[in-house]
Write an enzyme that holds these catalytic residues in place. Sequence first.
Site, PDB file in Angstrom:
ATOM      1  CB  CYS A  54     -20.027   5.785  -2.365  1.00 42.44           C
ATOM      2  SG  CYS A  54     -21.364   6.335  -1.281  1.00 42.44           S
ATOM      3  CB  VAL A  85       0.991  -4.043  -7.532  1.00 47.96           C
ATOM      4  CG1 VAL A  85      -0.339  -3.503  -8.009  1.00 47.96           C
ATOM      5  CG2 VAL A  85       1.427  -5.232  -8.366  1.00 47.96           C
ATOM      6  CD  GLU A 134      -2.441   1.865   0.445  1.00 47.43           C
ATOM      7  OE1 GLU A 134      -2.312   3.074   0.142  1.00 47.43           O
ATOM      8  OE2 GLU A 134      -3.225   1.079  -0.138  1.00 47.43           O
ATOM      9  CB  CYS A 186     -26.372   3.313  -0.751  1.00 46.86           C
ATOM     10  SG  CYS A 186     -25.980   4.988  -1.325  1.00 46.86           S
ATOM     11  CB  THR A 195     -21.138   0.440  -0.788  1.00 49.80           C
ATOM     12  OG1 THR A 195     -21.528  -0.889  -0.409  1.00 49.80           O
ATOM     13  CG2 THR A 195     -22.074   0.959  -1.869  1.00 49.80           C
TER      14      THR A 195
END
Length: 445
Positions: A194, A109, A66, A373, A339
């Site tokens: 979202c 990556v 990350e 949501c 989501t």
Amino acid sequence: MNMNSVLRVFKSKRYSSPALRQFSMSSTRYDNHSCKFLVIGGGTAGCAISSKISNSYGSDGVIVLEPNNLHYYQPLFTLIGAGIKKLDSSHKEMKSVLPKKAKWIKDSVAVFEPEANKVTSNEGHTINYEYMIISTGLQLNFNAIPGLEEALNDDDSKVCSIYSPKYVTKTWTSMKDLNGGNLIFTYPNSPVKCPGAPQKIMYLAEDYFRNVSNRNDVNITYNSSLGVIFGVKKYADALWKIVKKRDINVNLRRNLIEVKPDTSEAVFQNLDNLDEKFTVKYDLLHVTPPMGPSKALLNAKSVTNASGFVEVNKSTMQHVKFPNIFALGDCTDSPNSKTAAAAAAQSCVVEKNLKSLLNKKSLDAVYDGYASCPLVTSRNRCVLAEFDYSLNPMETFPFNQAKERLSMYIMKKDAMPLLYWNVMTKGYWNGPEIMRKIFNPFKFN
């Protein structure tokens, strides 16, 4: 001292001086790493699954790749854009969120080599794995719309977006400074994380002008590339009533293709007739950018479909070709709404199926497409949409969740962030299935 003596001194000191090390032919040290479980991405999905695996299998077996120093709770961006929450409340240091038992490599990556069970990072490091979980999320492609980045980076322009921490606070500033005119909110012709957020910020803006400023001085329009206002009919019916009651214009199948900041104009295309274009003046333009897979996935043809999304079995979340690869979150081709709630449910399925795979058992854990949501419609009301792959409601509470409720707003604003930081990122949240089973016998619509 002759030259040979000088060289012997240098060698004996192994060039320990920092100044001397700068003259090395290569300033990069390429490392080789090995692990049992490699998690690509430390966002919502990556953090949840890496925590679950670390909790089950202990330390030294998990590597998380990350690149970012900060971990954002992105569902809070809607409230930040409306001036309800502060940006500082939406993030924590990545090192404090990722599991302590996992090894964090701060890199991203570059190349997937699934046939060899390894990846190469952007800095040139090689990581060999036994099992890989891909959770790289979606990339925001602001540059895909001509003129958009220029407008977003101009503090004097009234172009904003809640989708990036770089621009989210500009949304509230632009809203406060607006005296009237045309407010336009967009939804792009691409997958979106979202999908309800473009509407949420629109409802919150309308609520602000209705209760704080002069609503009669603003004209609010929602231009969406979709053919429906929301994918689940039950909630779509409720939202149509809200936009009609609050005098919000909705245009479907209209896609933003250009922003002209010099003239404050936005150009839209009719997706049902591509030759038809509309140029509209704006006084505030909120843009939801096109989104897509990371560059590395777009180049990883052996693990993705033609659009760059990881190909998985939508029930087990296992890769369709490589059995030691799983994926979850926004980067998969699983046809669910993208989501955080979906990622939570998927993380449970991936964890269970990984255990089954390790024990040479059948993969029986099934993801049913659950997504949630919380559609914030004002500063004290929310419609809580929950549904499955078939777009059938999967409501948790024993009341009709298509109605605007204060209780659902409080849950969205205050309870969900606490749940996220203290339970989900630590690997202990699998979604509200248990709550649904408790409430279901008493549920009514």
